[in-house]
Scaffold this motif. Sequence first.
Motif, PDB file in Angstrom:
ATOM      1  N   ASP A   1      36.890  31.473  35.845  1.00  0.00           N
ATOM      2  CA  ASP A   1      35.844  30.458  35.687  1.00  0.00           C
ATOM      3  C   ASP A   1      34.666  30.678  36.649  1.00  0.00           C
ATOM      4  O   ASP A   1      33.825  29.799  36.816  1.00  0.00           O
ATOM      5  N   ASN A   2      34.597  31.860  37.279  1.00  0.00           N
ATOM      6  CA  ASN A   2      33.540  32.236  38.223  1.00  0.00           C
ATOM      7  C   ASN A   2      33.527  31.392  39.497  1.00  0.00           C
ATOM      8  O   ASN A   2      32.534  31.360  40.207  1.00  0.00           O
ATOM      9  N   GLN A   3      34.624  30.717  39.809  1.00  0.00           N
ATOM     10  CA  GLN A   3      34.749  29.954  41.041  1.00  0.00           C
ATOM     11  C   GLN A   3      35.527  30.783  42.057  1.00  0.00           C
ATOM     12  O   GLN A   3      36.455  31.519  41.692  1.00  0.00           O
ATOM     13  N   LYS A   4      35.186  30.654  43.331  1.00  0.00           N
ATOM     14  CA  LYS A   4      35.882  31.400  44.377  1.00  0.00           C
ATOM     15  C   LYS A   4      37.335  30.940  44.463  1.00  0.00           C
ATOM     16  O   LYS A   4      37.615  29.750  44.560  1.00  0.00           O
ATOM     17  N   ILE A   5      38.254  31.914  44.429  1.00  0.00           N
ATOM     18  CA  ILE A   5      39.673  31.595  44.529  1.00  0.00           C
ATOM     19  C   ILE A   5      40.322  32.246  45.741  1.00  0.00           C
ATOM     20  O   ILE A   5      41.491  32.019  46.023  1.00  0.00           O
ATOM     21  N   GLY A   6      39.580  33.069  46.455  1.00  0.00           N
ATOM     22  CA  GLY A   6      40.118  33.738  47.633  1.00  0.00           C
ATOM     23  C   GLY A   6      39.138  34.774  48.138  1.00  0.00           C
ATOM     24  O   GLY A   6      37.975  34.797  47.724  1.00  0.00           O
ATOM     25  N   ASP A   7      39.605  35.626  49.048  1.00  0.00           N
ATOM     26  CA  ASP A   7      38.774  36.725  49.532  1.00  0.00           C
ATOM     27  C   ASP A   7      39.655  37.902  49.921  1.00  0.00           C
ATOM     28  O   ASP A   7      40.857  37.759  50.117  1.00  0.00           O
ATOM     29  N   ILE A   8      39.034  39.067  50.010  1.00  0.00           N
ATOM     30  CA  ILE A   8      39.765  40.281  50.361  1.00  0.00           C
ATOM     31  C   ILE A   8      40.081  40.247  51.852  1.00  0.00           C
ATOM     32  O   ILE A   8      39.187  40.156  52.674  1.00  0.00           O
ATOM     33  N   SER A   9      41.382  40.302  52.185  1.00  0.00           N
ATOM     34  CA  SER A   9      41.776  40.293  53.588  1.00  0.00           C
ATOM     35  C   SER A   9      42.158  41.688  54.068  1.00  0.00           C
ATOM     36  O   SER A   9      42.137  41.956  55.267  1.00  0.00           O
ATOM     37  N   ASP A  10      42.499  42.583  53.137  1.00  0.00           N
ATOM     38  CA  ASP A  10      42.862  43.945  53.518  1.00  0.00           C
ATOM     39  C   ASP A  10      42.880  44.830  52.287  1.00  0.00           C
ATOM     40  O   ASP A  10      42.778  44.333  51.153  1.00  0.00           O
ATOM     41  N   ILE A  11      43.011  46.119  52.522  1.00  0.00           N
ATOM     42  CA  ILE A  11      43.066  47.093  51.436  1.00  0.00           C
ATOM     43  C   ILE A  11      44.276  47.977  51.691  1.00  0.00           C
ATOM     44  O   ILE A  11      44.457  48.487  52.793  1.00  0.00           O
TER      45      ILE A  11
ATOM     46  N   ASP B   1      25.682  39.972  48.424  1.00  0.00           N
ATOM     47  CA  ASP B   1      26.771  40.943  48.370  1.00  0.00           C
ATOM     48  C   ASP B   1      27.541  40.815  47.062  1.00  0.00           C
ATOM     49  O   ASP B   1      27.746  39.701  46.560  1.00  0.00           O
ATOM     50  N   PRO B   2      28.022  41.953  46.538  1.00  0.00           N
ATOM     51  CA  PRO B   2      28.813  41.883  45.305  1.00  0.00           C
ATOM     52  C   PRO B   2      30.121  41.144  45.534  1.00  0.00           C
ATOM     53  O   PRO B   2      30.594  41.017  46.648  1.00  0.00           O
ATOM     54  N   LYS B   3      30.702  40.667  44.452  1.00  0.00           N
ATOM     55  CA  LYS B   3      31.955  39.931  44.486  1.00  0.00           C
ATOM     56  C   LYS B   3      32.937  40.609  43.534  1.00  0.00           C
ATOM     57  O   LYS B   3      32.528  41.395  42.687  1.00  0.00           O
ATOM     58  N   LEU B   4      34.195  40.309  43.693  1.00  0.00           N
ATOM     59  CA  LEU B   4      35.212  40.821  42.781  1.00  0.00           C
ATOM     60  C   LEU B   4      35.686  39.688  41.892  1.00  0.00           C
ATOM     61  O   LEU B   4      35.945  38.584  42.366  1.00  0.00           O
TER      62      LEU B   4
END
Length: 181
Positions: A77-87, A130-133
């Motif tokens: 739904d294009n809403q933020k659900i989290g963020d990248i904490s590591d790879i 910044d781009p988003k995933l």
Amino acid sequence: MIKHLMAGAAISALMATGALAQSSSAPSGSTASPPAATTQSAPAGSAATGQAQFVSSQTPDQLLATKFKGTDVLGADNQKIGDISDILFDKSGKIDAYVVSVGGFLGMGAKEVALAPSAFQMVPGDNGGDPKLKTAMTKDQLTNAQAFARYEAPKPAATTGAGGASSGMGTRPATPSSTGR
């Protein structure tokens, strides 16, 4: 400490180049292939085998790990659900998963789940940001998913020294029982 810093720098470089190499779709509105990074080749007289090629600059289609960590993850739904904490990547530098921090409040109580890079699509940020995933999963699906477990190396067994030699402290005598009088 220096060893960890050097390893971190090497890992960051690998992640930055691998992040976009794993992308399965081209950025929207782009039909031409992205410009290649400028490299510096080995001198003409040296053997090419075993020589490193240096990347002299970052191109617009490349991301640095320092910038990628913390990237917003959007749901269907294009809403933020989290963020990248590591790879998570293997020894060859191939990215195996992006670790997403979901839930919690101000970093407390957050849960980490890992998803394969194919589960994401890179989308441009708002107003040139910044781009988003983006993923097709919902926040509830991520919250209910199995938590990502970081590897912890086994700790070496504690030893008492050579042959169980005494430390010079001796043993403590038993205290008399108060009921034995």
